[in-house]
Design a protein around this motif. Sequence first.
Motif, PDB file in Angstrom:
ATOM      1  N   LYS A 281      19.915 -16.925  22.996  1.00 57.61           N
ATOM      2  CA  LYS A 281      19.791 -15.686  23.767  1.00 57.61           C
ATOM      3  C   LYS A 281      18.333 -15.433  24.149  1.00 57.61           C
ATOM      4  CE  LYS A 281      21.617 -11.799  25.385  1.00 57.61           C
ATOM      5  NZ  LYS A 281      22.601 -11.802  26.490  1.00 57.61           N
ATOM      6  N   ASP A 282      18.093 -15.263  25.448  1.00 58.79           N
ATOM      7  CA  ASP A 282      16.751 -14.994  25.991  1.00 58.79           C
ATOM      8  C   ASP A 282      15.767 -16.121  25.699  1.00 58.79           C
ATOM      9  OD1 ASP A 282      17.583 -12.457  26.940  1.00 58.79           O
ATOM     10  OD2 ASP A 282      17.219 -11.585  24.969  1.00 58.79           O
ATOM     11  N   LYS A 283      16.265 -17.338  25.582  1.00 59.67           N
ATOM     12  CA  LYS A 283      15.408 -18.490  25.341  1.00 59.67           C
ATOM     13  C   LYS A 283      15.774 -19.613  26.310  1.00 59.67           C
ATOM     14  CE  LYS A 283      14.975 -17.574  20.360  1.00 59.67           C
ATOM     15  NZ  LYS A 283      15.993 -16.539  20.165  1.00 59.67           N
ATOM     16  N   ASN A 284      14.839 -20.527  26.532  1.00 61.19           N
ATOM     17  CA  ASN A 284      15.094 -21.706  27.352  1.00 61.19           C
ATOM     18  C   ASN A 284      15.403 -22.870  26.414  1.00 61.19           C
ATOM     19  OD1 ASN A 284      15.266 -23.683  29.282  1.00 61.19           O
ATOM     20  ND2 ASN A 284      13.079 -23.743  29.733  1.00 61.19           N
ATOM     21  N   VAL A 285      16.646 -23.304  26.375  1.00 66.67           N
ATOM     22  CA  VAL A 285      17.100 -24.324  25.426  1.00 66.67           C
ATOM     23  C   VAL A 285      16.933 -25.722  26.024  1.00 66.67           C
ATOM     24  CG1 VAL A 285      19.101 -25.181  24.144  1.00 66.67           C
ATOM     25  CG2 VAL A 285      18.776 -22.714  24.445  1.00 66.67           C
ATOM     26  N   ILE A 286      16.430 -26.645  25.216  1.00 64.74           N
ATOM     27  CA  ILE A 286      16.375 -28.053  25.601  1.00 64.74           C
ATOM     28  C   ILE A 286      17.624 -28.736  25.055  1.00 64.74           C
ATOM     29  CG2 ILE A 286      15.124 -30.228  25.413  1.00 64.74           C
ATOM     30  CD1 ILE A 286      13.698 -28.047  27.059  1.00 64.74           C
ATOM     31  N   LEU A 287      18.396 -29.388  25.934  1.00 62.42           N
ATOM     32  CA  LEU A 287      19.627 -30.068  25.545  1.00 62.42           C
ATOM     33  C   LEU A 287      19.401 -31.580  25.527  1.00 62.42           C
ATOM     34  CD1 LEU A 287      22.107 -28.035  27.772  1.00 62.42           C
ATOM     35  CD2 LEU A 287      22.026 -27.972  25.272  1.00 62.42           C
ATOM     36  N   ILE A 288      19.732 -32.207  24.402  1.00 62.63           N
ATOM     37  CA  ILE A 288      19.611 -33.659  24.262  1.00 62.63           C
ATOM     38  C   ILE A 288      20.955 -34.202  23.797  1.00 62.63           C
ATOM     39  CG2 ILE A 288      18.382 -35.561  23.171  1.00 62.63           C
ATOM     40  CD1 ILE A 288      16.070 -33.637  22.605  1.00 62.63           C
ATOM     41  N   GLY A 289      21.682 -34.846  24.687  1.00 62.80           N
ATOM     42  CA  GLY A 289      23.003 -35.360  24.340  1.00 62.80           C
ATOM     43  C   GLY A 289      23.546 -36.230  25.464  1.00 62.80           C
ATOM     44  N   SER A 290      24.797 -36.660  25.320  1.00 63.43           N
ATOM     45  CA  SER A 290      25.435 -37.438  26.381  1.00 63.43           C
ATOM     46  C   SER A 290      25.519 -36.595  27.645  1.00 63.43           C
ATOM     47  CB  SER A 290      26.834 -37.866  25.955  1.00 63.43           C
ATOM     48  OG  SER A 290      27.702 -36.740  25.900  1.00 63.43           O
ATOM     49  N   GLU A 291      25.630 -37.272  28.768  1.00 63.43           N
ATOM     50  CA  GLU A 291      25.665 -36.549  30.046  1.00 63.43           C
ATOM     51  C   GLU A 291      26.841 -35.582  30.109  1.00 63.43           C
ATOM     52  OE1 GLU A 291      25.725 -37.458  34.882  1.00 63.43           O
ATOM     53  OE2 GLU A 291      25.725 -39.105  33.445  1.00 63.43           O
ATOM     54  N   LEU A 292      28.011 -36.017  29.649  1.00 65.07           N
ATOM     55  CA  LEU A 292      29.198 -35.174  29.702  1.00 65.07           C
ATOM     56  C   LEU A 292      29.018 -33.911  28.869  1.00 65.07           C
ATOM     57  CD1 LEU A 292      32.159 -34.603  30.414  1.00 65.07           C
ATOM     58  CD2 LEU A 292      32.812 -36.018  28.445  1.00 65.07           C
TER      59      LEU A 292
ATOM     60  N   GLY B  77      24.804 -16.409  30.747  1.00 66.37           N
ATOM     61  CA  GLY B  77      23.474 -15.896  31.051  1.00 66.37           C
ATOM     62  C   GLY B  77      22.343 -16.614  30.342  1.00 66.37           C
ATOM     63  N   GLY B  78      22.649 -17.761  29.749  1.00 63.26           N
ATOM     64  CA  GLY B  78      21.621 -18.534  29.065  1.00 63.26           C
ATOM     65  C   GLY B  78      20.937 -19.512  29.997  1.00 63.26           C
ATOM     66  N   GLU B  79      19.783 -20.015  29.556  1.00 61.72           N
ATOM     67  CA  GLU B  79      19.013 -20.964  30.363  1.00 61.72           C
ATOM     68  C   GLU B  79      18.813 -22.244  29.563  1.00 61.72           C
ATOM     69  OE1 GLU B  79      14.728 -21.246  32.771  1.00 61.72           O
ATOM     70  OE2 GLU B  79      15.288 -19.407  31.698  1.00 61.72           O
ATOM     71  N   SER B  80      18.934 -23.384  30.225  1.00 60.97           N
ATOM     72  CA  SER B  80      18.774 -24.651  29.524  1.00 60.97           C
ATOM     73  C   SER B  80      18.278 -25.732  30.474  1.00 60.97           C
ATOM     74  CB  SER B  80      20.103 -25.090  28.892  1.00 60.97           C
ATOM     75  OG  SER B  80      21.082 -25.316  29.892  1.00 60.97           O
ATOM     76  N   HIS B  81      17.679 -26.749  29.880  1.00 55.84           N
ATOM     77  CA  HIS B  81      17.228 -27.922  30.619  1.00 55.84           C
ATOM     78  C   HIS B  81      17.573 -29.164  29.812  1.00 55.84           C
ATOM     79  CE1 HIS B  81      14.779 -24.825  32.640  1.00 55.84           C
ATOM     80  NE2 HIS B  81      14.823 -25.644  33.673  1.00 55.84           N
ATOM     81  N   ALA B  82      17.977 -30.225  30.500  1.00 61.47           N
ATOM     82  CA  ALA B  82      18.380 -31.459  29.832  1.00 61.47           C
ATOM     83  C   ALA B  82      17.205 -32.407  29.661  1.00 61.47           C
ATOM     84  CB  ALA B  82      19.488 -32.146  30.623  1.00 61.47           C
ATOM     85  N   PHE B  83      17.218 -33.124  28.540  1.00 61.37           N
ATOM     86  CA  PHE B  83      16.257 -34.189  28.279  1.00 61.37           C
ATOM     87  C   PHE B  83      17.055 -35.425  27.905  1.00 61.37           C
ATOM     88  CE2 PHE B  83      13.195 -36.676  25.816  1.00 61.37           C
ATOM     89  CZ  PHE B  83      12.042 -36.559  26.576  1.00 61.37           C
ATOM     90  N   SER B  84      16.694 -36.572  28.453  1.00 57.99           N
ATOM     91  CA  SER B  84      17.462 -37.803  28.278  1.00 57.99           C
ATOM     92  C   SER B  84      17.654 -38.174  26.809  1.00 57.99           C
ATOM     93  CB  SER B  84      16.767 -38.955  29.000  1.00 57.99           C
ATOM     94  OG  SER B  84      17.281 -40.210  28.582  1.00 57.99           O
ATOM     95  N   LEU B  85      18.909 -38.401  26.422  1.00 56.66           N
ATOM     96  CA  LEU B  85      19.229 -38.811  25.056  1.00 56.66           C
ATOM     97  C   LEU B  85      18.594 -40.160  24.732  1.00 56.66           C
ATOM     98  CD1 LEU B  85      20.833 -38.565  22.392  1.00 56.66           C
ATOM     99  CD2 LEU B  85      22.798 -39.560  23.590  1.00 56.66           C
ATOM    100  N   GLU B  86      18.714 -41.120  25.648  1.00 57.14           N
ATOM    101  CA  GLU B  86      18.145 -42.443  25.389  1.00 57.14           C
ATOM    102  C   GLU B  86      16.628 -42.375  25.301  1.00 57.14           C
ATOM    103  OE1 GLU B  86      17.851 -46.649  27.760  1.00 57.14           O
ATOM    104  OE2 GLU B  86      19.864 -45.920  27.264  1.00 57.14           O
TER     105      GLU B  86
END
Length: 303
Positions: A253-264, A277-286
């Motif tokens: 909540k009210d944070k920018n989350v970094i997601l590290i996992g499979s694409e799906l 209403g959350g915010e996130s950005h992906a980072f490559s698992l490999e």
Amino acid sequence: MRDIKAKWIAADWGTTHMRAWAIDEKGEVLAYSESNEGMKDLQQNEFEPVLLRLIESWLDSEKVTSVMACGMVGARQGWVETPYLKTPCVPIDKIQITVASTKDSRIQVNLVPGVMQHKPADIMRGEETQIAGFIKENPSFDGIVCLPGTHTKWVNVRAGQIENFRTFMTGELFGVISNNTLIKHSIESEGWDQVSFDNGVIKGFDNPGLIASDLFSLRSESIVNDLDSNSARATLSGLLLGVELNGAISYWKDKNVILIGSELLTNNYQEGLKILGGESHAFSLEAATLSGLTSAYMELHSE
């Protein structure tokens, strides 16, 4: 095919799958190999033969090649149990890297330790390496890292350390419910319906106390109202993720989350967070895994 000889080898060995990369002097990937022979299917004396089948062509008979491995290979049921680091802690500490006993003199297998937390009790193996990799690429990062998977981790990172974390076994629950309950008869397809997923996320998040009833409703809806299997499957996924996001709200909540996992899974978590209403950005698992194992290798071989 050109002859490939690795400077060192990176390995991510989980419960159901194993991946290995041949790394050269410059840290570049020379070759990649994978196997479905995960920790859960192997006896202790089977790990070395499985590893050699994947990497033998990369070895030099005249020198010892270092193998850096992370994941469930270091669990109590794995090749050899590695001790846990205790939070708050750096993701990887070379002092607790464990060397596995091998018969083949061409390899030295180094196992990265997991991380434990006393209150609330929690553990991770493998994710700490991905966190280390992300921190290596983003040294000034302070915030939340989420690693979607069979057992999703929500991790609070501060000053290069894992401060605290929480595990949600949402992925495992999806598998168990899909394959071992009466709901399996309603979700036999591998299809998807995005609107059903989105509605499921909202429903699970808003009313987590009704999850046991909402799950049974999937079967009822398929019989009474002809709910199609694609919609039922997507709804199940959404419901479970919604319940998780309700429980993990203090992390995102009210944070920018970094997601590290499979694409799906990363896409599903990004969508679920966006809906709420959350915010996130992906980072490559490999990239995270390789960077983390590289960090472990460099630390182990530093003076």
